[in-house]
Design a protein around this motif. Structure first.
Motif, short mmCIF file in Angstrom:
data_model
loop_
_atom_site.label_atom_id
_atom_site.label_comp_id
_atom_site.label_asym_id
_atom_site.label_seq_id
_atom_site.Cartn_x
_atom_site.Cartn_y
_atom_site.Cartn_z
N LEU A 76 0.83 -1.20 0.00
CA LEU A 76 0.00 0.00 0.00
C LEU A 76 0.86 1.25 0.00
CD1 LEU A 76 -2.50 -1.16 2.77
CD2 LEU A 76 -3.07 -0.85 0.36
N PRO A 77 0.34 2.36 -0.50
CA PRO A 77 1.07 3.63 -0.39
C PRO A 77 1.15 4.05 1.08
CG PRO A 77 -1.13 3.99 -1.26
CD PRO A 77 -0.93 2.50 -1.23
N PRO A 78 1.98 5.01 1.40
CA PRO A 78 2.22 5.36 2.82
C PRO A 78 1.03 6.02 3.52
CG PRO A 78 3.39 6.87 1.36
CD PRO A 78 2.87 5.76 0.49
N THR A 79 0.14 6.65 2.76
CA THR A 79 -1.02 7.32 3.36
C THR A 79 -2.22 7.12 2.45
OG1 THR A 79 -0.89 9.48 2.24
CG2 THR A 79 0.55 9.15 4.15
N PRO A 80 -3.40 7.43 2.94
CA PRO A 80 -4.55 7.46 2.03
C PRO A 80 -4.32 8.47 0.92
CG PRO A 80 -5.28 7.51 4.32
CD PRO A 80 -3.79 7.71 4.34
N ILE A 81 -5.08 8.35 -0.16
CA ILE A 81 -4.95 9.28 -1.28
C ILE A 81 -6.21 10.13 -1.44
CG2 ILE A 81 -3.32 7.80 -2.50
CD1 ILE A 81 -5.69 6.97 -4.34
N ALA A 82 -7.20 9.89 -0.59
CA ALA A 82 -8.47 10.62 -0.67
C ALA A 82 -9.26 10.32 0.59
CB ALA A 82 -9.25 10.21 -1.92
N MET A 83 -10.44 10.88 0.66
CA MET A 83 -11.32 10.63 1.79
C MET A 83 -12.38 9.62 1.39
SD MET A 83 -11.63 14.50 3.14
CE MET A 83 -10.14 15.48 2.89
N PRO A 84 -12.30 8.40 1.92
CA PRO A 84 -13.27 7.38 1.54
C PRO A 84 -14.57 7.51 2.33
CG PRO A 84 -11.65 6.46 3.05
CD PRO A 84 -11.24 7.88 2.79
#
Length: 338
Positions: free
Chosen positions: A274-282
């Motif tokens: 996985l990338p290190p952080t989220p990429i958006a607000m789910p």
């Protein structure tokens, strides 16, 4: 003596008539022909409030309204805020509304799939929000939320929030963050067995990718299943939205092959896991899908090119390549028809 007595009687009758008129006037329809919104400043005197209501057409007699407030003991109970008064409402109803504190509530909708930059822009552009931290960097803002060192991305639940005028952006962010913490905890508690995720935060990261990959509710669990199987097998996720996020605000909307090869912490074509952080607000749907992926064998998916935003799911690379070719052909056909 008789003259004095007569004057006293007349004075009493006049006072009674005036009191009766005043009392009846409190229940007479006000002049406003349509609903009126009036803001009552904090610390305003009752006489100032009465004049403001008279000027707005809510009431007809400011002095009468002020007298009624003092005589009824409600003068000190009026609450500041923004109030909506109905058309032709009475003075008595206006006072009751001011005492109730039922102020006008404004709304801000955090859209599923927004990133934190978009959220801050929405806060800054809302006319009812009191801006205090417009120039504060993200890291400092998170510290003021009581979350020092936390990356802000993904941590604010997409919902519609209602609030009175003058609410600060920090107060709204605190509401949305608390809502996401609750939603994530509930989601993680209901997760499936043998999930290839080690923490609620990893579920948040995966949910953000799912959110960006599809807008179709019935595809979320299927896409989650593809990513879960890839994680279990050590395959790279190879998802475009993470690459786009890693490119930052400079991304011009055209994802190129060179972008897929350019290594960043968010490039899931060049890096495993996985990338290190989220990429958006789910939203809640993406959160639920991330922890309850659909069973199946598909390891790939690509857009069909149809207007509904659907995807084609494949179990083998050969099948996936054919689906990609169909997608590209659909795009060419659409461009040629235009």
């Amino acid at each position: 003596m008789k003259v004095l007595l007569a004057l006293l009687v007349l004075g009493t009758l006049a006072a009674g008539a005036a009191g009766w008129w005043a009392w009846r006037s409190l229940d007479q329809p006000g002049p406003a022909a349509a609903a009126v919104v009036v803001e009552i400043p904090a610390g305003a005197s009752l006489s100032r409030i009465a004049r403001r209501l008279e000027d707005a057409g809510v009431i007809e007699h400011a002095l009468l309204f002020e007298w009624y407030g003092r005589a009824s003991g409600q003068a000190g109970k009026v609450r500041a805020g923004e109030y909506r008064f109905p058309a032709h409402g009475t003075a008595r109803e206006a006072m009751a509304r001011l005492v109730s504190g039922e102020v006008v509530l404004h709304a801000l909708t955090i859209v599923e799939g927004w990133n934190f930059r978009q959220l801050r822009a929405a806060l800054a552009g809302h006319e009812a929000i009191a801006l205090q931290l417009a120039e504060v960097p993200d890291a400092e803002l998170m510290a003021r939320l009581g979350k020092p060192g936390m990356h802000p991305e993904g941590w604010f639940l997409p919902e519609t929030y209602r609030f009175p005028r003058g609410t600060t952006e920090l107060e709204l962010l605190r509401m949305a963050h608390a809502a996401m913490e609750r939603a994530l905890a509930e989601t993680w508690a209901a997760r499936a067995d043998d999930l290839p995720l080690e923490s609620p935060y990893e579920a948040l990261v995966l949910a953000s990718i799912i959110e960006k990959e599809t807008g179709l509710a019935d595809e979320r669990r299927e896409i989650a299943g593809v990513f879960a199987r890839r994680l279990e097998r050590g395959m790279r996720l190879q998802t475009d939205p993470t690459v786009i996020y890693g490119l930052g605000p400079e991304f011009d909307g055209d994802l190129r092959r060179a972008d897929l090869r350019a290594d960043t912490p968010y490039n899931t074509y060049t890096r495993h896991g996985l990338p290190p952080t989220p990429i958006a607000m789910p939203g809640r749907g993406a959160l639920a899908a991330a922890v309850n992926p659909a069973d199946g064998k598909a390891l790939y998916f690509v857009a069909t090119g149809r207007p509904d935003g659907s995807h084609y799911f494949s179990t083998t690379l050969e099948e996936h390549n054919r689906a990609v070719a169909r997608y590209l052909a659909t795009l060419r056909e659409r461009r040629n028809s235009k």
